[in-house]
Design a protein around this motif. Structure first.
Motif, PDB file in Angstrom:
ATOM      1  N   CYS A  68       0.811  -1.214   0.000  1.00  7.94           N
ATOM      2  CA  CYS A  68       0.000   0.000   0.000  1.00  7.94           C
ATOM      3  C   CYS A  68       0.847   1.268   0.000  1.00  7.94           C
ATOM      4  N   GLU A  69       2.073   1.185   0.547  1.00  7.48           N
ATOM      5  CA  GLU A  69       2.919   2.374   0.611  1.00  7.48           C
ATOM      6  C   GLU A  69       3.759   2.563  -0.644  1.00  7.48           C
ATOM      7  N   GLY A  70       3.814   1.546  -1.478  1.00  8.51           N
ATOM      8  CA  GLY A  70       4.600   1.643  -2.698  1.00  8.51           C
ATOM      9  C   GLY A  70       6.093   1.698  -2.465  1.00  8.51           C
ATOM     10  N   ASP A  71       6.566   1.129  -1.346  1.00 12.78           N
ATOM     11  CA  ASP A  71       7.996   1.172  -1.039  1.00 12.78           C
ATOM     12  C   ASP A  71       8.691  -0.154  -1.328  1.00 12.78           C
ATOM     13  N   GLY A  72       7.972  -1.079  -1.974  1.00 14.11           N
ATOM     14  CA  GLY A  72       8.577  -2.350  -2.329  1.00 14.11           C
ATOM     15  C   GLY A  72       8.524  -3.392  -1.246  1.00 14.11           C
ATOM     16  N   THR A  73       7.976  -3.076  -0.082  1.00 13.78           N
ATOM     17  CA  THR A  73       7.869  -4.032   1.012  1.00 13.78           C
ATOM     18  C   THR A  73       6.412  -4.446   1.179  1.00 13.78           C
ATOM     19  N   LEU A  74       6.184  -5.740   1.268  1.00 15.37           N
ATOM     20  CA  LEU A  74       4.829  -6.255   1.363  1.00 15.37           C
ATOM     21  C   LEU A  74       4.136  -5.756   2.629  1.00 15.37           C
ATOM     22  N   ASN A  75       2.811  -5.558   2.506  1.00 16.07           N
ATOM     23  CA  ASN A  75       2.039  -5.095   3.665  1.00 16.07           C
ATOM     24  C   ASN A  75       2.270  -5.971   4.886  1.00 16.07           C
ATOM     25  N   GLU A  76       2.229  -7.305   4.689  1.00 17.62           N
ATOM     26  CA  GLU A  76       2.319  -8.205   5.842  1.00 17.62           C
ATOM     27  C   GLU A  76       3.674  -8.153   6.528  1.00 17.62           C
ATOM     28  N   CYS A  77       4.645  -7.520   5.881  1.00 14.57           N
ATOM     29  CA  CYS A  77       5.981  -7.410   6.489  1.00 14.57           C
ATOM     30  C   CYS A  77       6.190  -6.057   7.157  1.00 14.57           C
ATOM     31  N   GLN A  78       5.157  -5.248   7.210  1.00  9.61           N
ATOM     32  CA  GLN A  78       5.279  -3.919   7.818  1.00  9.61           C
ATOM     33  C   GLN A  78       4.243  -3.701   8.917  1.00  9.61           C
ATOM     34  N   LEU A  79       3.943  -4.768   9.636  1.00  8.32           N
ATOM     35  CA  LEU A  79       2.916  -4.672  10.666  1.00  8.32           C
ATOM     36  C   LEU A  79       3.501  -4.506  12.065  1.00  8.32           C
ATOM     37  N   ASP A  80       4.803  -4.802  12.205  1.00 10.87           N
ATOM     38  CA  ASP A  80       5.466  -4.685  13.500  1.00 10.87           C
ATOM     39  C   ASP A  80       6.298  -3.406  13.525  1.00 10.87           C
ATOM     40  N   GLY A  81       6.148  -2.602  14.555  1.00 13.65           N
ATOM     41  CA  GLY A  81       6.813  -1.299  14.596  1.00 13.65           C
ATOM     42  C   GLY A  81       7.853  -1.188  15.682  1.00 13.65           C
ATOM     43  N   THR A  82       8.861  -0.326  15.444  1.00 12.71           N
ATOM     44  CA  THR A  82       9.883  -0.042  16.446  1.00 12.71           C
ATOM     45  C   THR A  82       9.413   1.118  17.316  1.00 12.71           C
ATOM     46  N   HIS A  83       9.484   0.925  18.620  1.00 11.84           N
ATOM     47  CA  HIS A  83       9.029   1.929  19.565  1.00 11.84           C
ATOM     48  C   HIS A  83      10.142   2.233  20.556  1.00 11.84           C
ATOM     49  N   VAL A  84      10.356   3.498  20.797  1.00 10.94           N
ATOM     50  CA  VAL A  84      11.374   3.919  21.743  1.00 10.94           C
ATOM     51  C   VAL A  84      10.767   3.900  23.138  1.00 10.94           C
ATOM     52  N   LEU A  85      11.345   3.083  24.017  1.00 16.27           N
ATOM     53  CA  LEU A  85      10.817   2.938  25.374  1.00 16.27           C
ATOM     54  C   LEU A  85      11.472   3.888  26.352  1.00 16.27           C
ATOM     55  N   PHE A  86      12.733   4.314  26.041  1.00 16.63           N
ATOM     56  CA  PHE A  86      13.458   5.137  27.015  1.00 16.63           C
ATOM     57  C   PHE A  86      14.637   5.796  26.315  1.00 16.63           C
ATOM     58  N   THR A  87      14.918   7.059  26.612  1.00 20.41           N
ATOM     59  CA  THR A  87      16.119   7.742  26.119  1.00 20.41           C
ATOM     60  C   THR A  87      16.683   8.636  27.221  1.00 20.41           C
ATOM     61  N   GLU A  88      17.991   8.842  27.155  1.00 18.91           N
ATOM     62  CA  GLU A  88      18.632   9.803  28.063  1.00 18.91           C
ATOM     63  C   GLU A  88      19.941  10.255  27.444  1.00 18.91           C
ATOM     64  N   ILE A 116      12.369   0.480  33.707  1.00 19.91           N
ATOM     65  CA  ILE A 116      11.736   0.645  32.396  1.00 19.91           C
ATOM     66  C   ILE A 116      10.884  -0.589  32.122  1.00 19.91           C
ATOM     67  N   SER A 117       9.630  -0.393  31.752  1.00 18.11           N
ATOM     68  CA  SER A 117       8.730  -1.505  31.478  1.00 18.11           C
ATOM     69  C   SER A 117       8.820  -1.879  29.997  1.00 18.11           C
ATOM     70  N   ILE A 118       9.014  -3.171  29.709  1.00 10.74           N
ATOM     71  CA  ILE A 118       9.106  -3.671  28.345  1.00 10.74           C
ATOM     72  C   ILE A 118       7.842  -4.465  28.029  1.00 10.74           C
ATOM     73  N   PRO A 119       7.099  -4.096  26.996  1.00 10.51           N
ATOM     74  CA  PRO A 119       5.852  -4.790  26.668  1.00 10.51           C
ATOM     75  C   PRO A 119       6.076  -6.274  26.376  1.00 10.51           C
ATOM     76  N   ALA A 120       5.066  -7.077  26.685  1.00 11.02           N
ATOM     77  CA  ALA A 120       5.176  -8.516  26.486  1.00 11.02           C
ATOM     78  C   ALA A 120       5.161  -8.885  25.011  1.00 11.02           C
ATOM     79  N   ARG A 143      19.539   4.643  24.758  1.00 10.50           N
ATOM     80  CA  ARG A 143      18.245   4.486  24.074  1.00 10.50           C
ATOM     81  C   ARG A 143      17.823   3.020  24.159  1.00 10.50           C
ATOM     82  N   LEU A 144      16.610   2.775  24.645  1.00 11.00           N
ATOM     83  CA  LEU A 144      16.061   1.436  24.685  1.00 11.00           C
ATOM     84  C   LEU A 144      14.862   1.392  23.748  1.00 11.00           C
ATOM     85  N   GLU A 145      14.914   0.500  22.769  1.00 12.05           N
ATOM     86  CA  GLU A 145      13.850   0.435  21.786  1.00 12.05           C
ATOM     87  C   GLU A 145      13.396  -1.007  21.608  1.00 12.05           C
TER      88      GLU A 145
END
Length: 902
Positions: A618-638, A698-702, A791-793
């Motif tokens: 859907c984004e036209g970036d050459g990567t399949l939709n099903e491979c772009q469902l998991d995201g990187t999230h920043v949990l902590f920075t200092e 720092i809490s890390i999601p399951a 940085r914890l991601e």
């Protein structure tokens, strides 16, 4: 034959008239040299300290003693010899577009009292008649093993070995006059470099180098390349068989050869040949498709012999035939080797006609008797554009005591099967004088061949000290008929159709029509669309027209038509309907040239999934939709920029935040956490000390698929884990478990970003601690440990597809912004209902800011649903109570009748 060694101007020519050379000479039964178990016998490392003072400037000078035909290169501004210095191990590079422009580099010793050496160089713009020696690349910096090269665009390169066994490759854009830039190139001892001089085709202009595993910069591989004209160098790769004390050669189609022996000892008959066919492809990591080992030269490479007590007696030279005819791509090897029997050293040659797989019986190049005890050392080879093979070496045959050497020369016009009678090119010199506190004349000479002869750089002691010379060797009897070429042309026994002074029979005739290729092109008998001097019909696919457009495929490719796999065949002719290669998305590009990604691991390339409709992008970036469902999230920075310890942090021992004691190249200036003392920039308190810098929990999601701690670090302390070594210890822990041993590998000279995998802590709360422990009170004067940019991601499963419909949320919102009414990047269906108010007026279902009969159908549909969070139903909840019911119906009717709207 007639060989002339000359330099134009006042230097007289030395002319040697000789008869044609003898026939094939075969080596006797090879002898296998015993492998030495000792450590590597040859390492370039600094022993003496630098002694200030320029090799030029106010140094004492004397008139140089250069033999006829040679010019001394390491001279002062007046062309005078500099007394008391030494120069050896020269390498030469010549501009293939203008052979008047050349550069020689060498090991420069300011005084023979010290073996501290630097990177000397000189340049010439008049074909080597005169030379300018500006000095060294970096005064006061130990450098050795110079290797020079040039590309087809007129750029010059200088590979220089540091005392750390790391290599810098310098670049000059002005034919060696200045060297303003260099790039770190990994490397190791006894490196060799070659440049792809082509200007057309995949790999054109790339640089390659190989070195000995006996002394390396960073460990690991011993071969690498630069695909951006020397600006950067790739991580090294291993050889399938180690190859040391040798050279690198690029073939006419971009293939890369490495030749040498398999172990860095001074007696070794295990010659190695490696070939890479894909190193020219900048999009892949190079691999070696050939690796062979054997006694191809009928003897053993030697070092530490009588003429050169502490150095090599010659390295392994490998070269490739560049012609367009039947010999194209044939591979040649030459080296000074110790043959069976009492003869100490001979120049031996072998040829491969199957790209290095098998090798011919070795041929002896030197034609002296085998019983005179003579040393033929520093054997050097280069190949001319017409396939002539040139060889030079130092030879003691003319001294009954075998102490004095002179340079000898021979050439072959039949791929090394026979060689011309050997010609002495210089007077004798004593290689055992003038040692710069190091008993050798270096390890090699260097030479480049052209159609008319060769340019040689060599070191000799004509002045009673080691100096570097340039010699122009003219081959004046290319057809070896005993008559000078000029006379053959004058007598009309040889034609010279292009008037270049070379008999046509000595020039290339790839189409075997009896006319030199240059003349076929000049007369327009043969086209040469890419201007490389080879008739198109002699080049791969130069005579084919697979797409039927009336232009040879070679020319189509040269003028920009696609040939993605560099096989000289148009892409459009390799895929259906004209060719056999797969093209699943029917874009006339072979699938092998496109991304090989298969992100959903279904065994089908992603490009094919997209074309067939199995998957979407859907984004036209050459990567399949099903491979772009998991995201990187920043949990902590200092980044510690606030001053003092940040909220929730604690520190013990010497840990604190500061701007003091800055180290090179901080990744996040201007403040950091520091274990050390600001006043002394070390952690020496007079006793053992320790401390910990502790971050808040720092809490890390399951649903974290991966968790990574990244931080900047520069550690200055002893190396090792204190549990084993009792030395300074720096480490990171998570919930009390060590996750990163910072001190194990020792200190850093620059900041580095470290990455630590904490995926095992998914679903937990973690406490990060940065520990430092001196263990004892000794050697605590190192800089300590600085930490910054923590940085914890985490990559969270499904976090980019909250409604689990296998379409990234961002795509759904981009296609229909109404699905994210509050524009916060989250689909409304994934949030609490009722968060978005009606955008216009309650009851205005079509968004035209008017409640009228056109809104009736929309309101009725939402009444049946009853949920204002349903798409298009925000304005149907007239009383805004989160439910669409009959109370809302009454209010809607009143509004519709003009009795008032909420």
């Amino acid at each position: 034959m007639k060989v002339i060694s000359l330099c134009a101007g006042p230097v007289a020519a030395l002319v040697v008239l000789l008869s044609a050379g003898a026939g094939l000479v075969r080596a006797e039964k090879p002898v296998e040299a015993a492998r030495e178990s000792a450590p590597p016998a040859h390492l370039e490392r600094p022993d003496d300290s630098y002694q200030p003072g320029s090799p030029r400037g106010s140094a004492k000078v004397a008139a140089p003693r250069a033999p006829a035909g040679s010019v001394q290169v390491n001279v002062d501004g007046s062309g005078m010899n500099i007394l008391g210095d030494a120069a050896n191990e020269p390498s030469i590079a010549i501009d293939p577009n203008d052979r008047n422009r050349m550069v020689i580099g060498w090991r420069q010793f300011n005084t023979i009292a010290s073996n501290f050496r630097q990177a000397g160089w000189a340049w010439s713009s008049d074909g080597g008649q005169t030379w300018t020696f500006p000095g060294v690349l970096q005064p006061g910096v130990f450098r050795s093993d110079p290797v020079l090269g040039s590309d087809g665009y007129g750029r010059f390169f200088y590979s220089s070995l540091l005392g750390t066994f790391c290599i810098d490759v310098w670049q000059s854009q002005d034919a060696g006059v200045t060297w303003p830039t260099f790039a770190p190139a990994f490397g190791g001892d006894k490196q060799w470099m070659d440049v792809d001089k082509r200007t057309f085709g995949r790999g054109a202009g790339q640089l390659y180098q190989s070195w000995s595993f006996g002394g390396t910069c960073e460990g690991g591989g011993i071969f690498n390349r630069s695909t951006d004209n020397g600006a950067t160098w790739e991580e090294p790769i291993e050889h399938p068989i180690p190859s040391v004390f040798g050279t690198v050669a690029v073939g006419p189609d971009g293939e890369v050869y490495v030749g040498g022996v398999d172990f860095p000892t001074f007696t070794n008959s295990n010659f190695v040949v490696l070939r890479s066919d894909d190193a020219k492809n900048p999009n892949v990591t190079p691999t070696f498709s050939l690796a062979v080992i054997g006694n191809f030269l009928g003897g053993a490479l030697k070092g530490a012999g009588a003429p050169n007590p502490d150095g090599l007696l010659g390295q392994v030279w490998i070269a490739v035939n560049p012609t367009a005819g039947s010999s194209r791509g044939h591979v040649y090897m030459l080296c000074s080797v110790d043959p069976p029997g009492d003869d100490p050293l001979d120049i031996m040659f072998s040829r491969s006609t199957d790209r290095g797989q098998t090798w011919s019986p070795a041929v002896r190049v030197n034609d002296d008797v085998t019983t005179n005890g003579a040393w033929q050392w520093f054997g050097t080879m280069s190949v001319a554009p017409n396939g002539r093979i040139d060889a030079i070496w130092n030879d003691t045959r003319d001294d009954s005591n075998n102490v004095f050497s002179r340079v000898y020369y021979a050439y072959s016009t039949d791929e090394g099967a026979t060689w011309t009678q050997n010609a002495a090119m210089t007077p004798q010199f004593n290689s055992l004088v003038g040692f710069p506190n190091q008993n050798k004349l270096g390890d090699y000479y260097d030479m480049e061949s052209d159609l008319f002869g060769a340019g040689l750089t060599y070191a000799a002691t004509f002045n009673g000290e080691q100096d570097v010379y340039y010699m122009r060797i003219l081959v004046d009897d290319c057809n070896t008929n005993g008559v000078a070429d000029a006379q053959d042309i004058l007598d009309m026994t040889s034609a010279d159709c292009n008037g270049n002074g070379v008999p046509d029979e000595c020039e290339e005739d790839c189409n075997a029509n009896g006319t030199a290729d240059a003349c076929d092109i000049l007369s327009a008998f043969s086209p040469d669309c890419n201007g490389n001097g080879t008739p198109d019909e002699c080049e791969p696919n130069g005579g084919t027209d697979c797409d039927g457009n009336g232009t040879p495929d070679l020319c189509d490719i040269f003028f920009g038509n696609a040939d993605c796999n560099d096989n000289q065949t148009l892409d459009a002719c390799e895929v259906p309907p004209l060719g056999p290669l797969a093209d699943c998305n029917q874009n006339l590009v072979p699938d092998e040239c496109e991304s090989q990604a298969d992100c959903n691991a279904n065994g089908t390339l992603d490009i094919c999934d997209l074309f067939s409709g199995t998957s979407f992008d859907c984004e036209g970036d050459g990567t399949l939709n099903e491979c772009q469902l998991d995201g990187t999230h920043v949990l902590f920075t200092e980044d510690f920029e606030g001053g003092g310890l940040p909220a929730g942090w604690s520190a013990t021992g010497l840990w604190h935040t500061t701007t003091a004691c800055p180290r090179p190249l901080p990744c996040n200036p201007v403040r950091w956490a520091y274990y050390g003392q600001d006043g002394t920039c070390n952690y020496n308190t007079g006793s053992a000390n320790a401390g910990a810098l502790t971050a808040p929990s720092i809490s890390i999601p399951a649903n974290a698929l991966s968790v990574t701690l990244r931080y900047c670090s520069i550690y200055g302390g002893q190396a090792g884990n204190s549990n084993a070594s009792g030395l300074d210890w720096a480490w990171v822990s998570a919930n009390g478990v060590e996750v990163d041993d910072v001190s194990f590998a020792g200190g850093n000279t620059e900041w580095q970003t470290r990455a630590v995998d904490l995926s095992a802590f998914a679903g937990q709360s973690v406490t990060l601690e940065f520990h430092f422990n001196t263990v004892n009170s000794f050697l605590n004067t190192f800089p300590g440990w600085q930490v910054d940019a923590i940085r914890l991601e985490a990559v969270l499963e499904g976090s980019l597809d909250c409604d689990a419909n296998i379409i990234p949320d961002a795509c759904e919102i981009e296609k229909n912004p109404a699905l994210d009414c509050d524009t916060n990047g989250t689909l409304d269906v994934c949030e609490e209902p009722g968060i978005c108010p009606c955008a216009t007026t309650e009851g205005d279902m079509d968004g035209d800011a008017v409640v009228d009969g056109l809104d009736l159908a929309g309101f009725s549909a939402c009444l049946l649903v009853g949920d204002p969070a349903a798409p298009g139903c925000r304005c149907a909840d007239m009383d805004d109570n989160g439910v669409i019911d009959f109370v809302d119906t009454d209010l809607f009717v009143d509004c519709l009748l003009g009795l008032g709207c909420p």
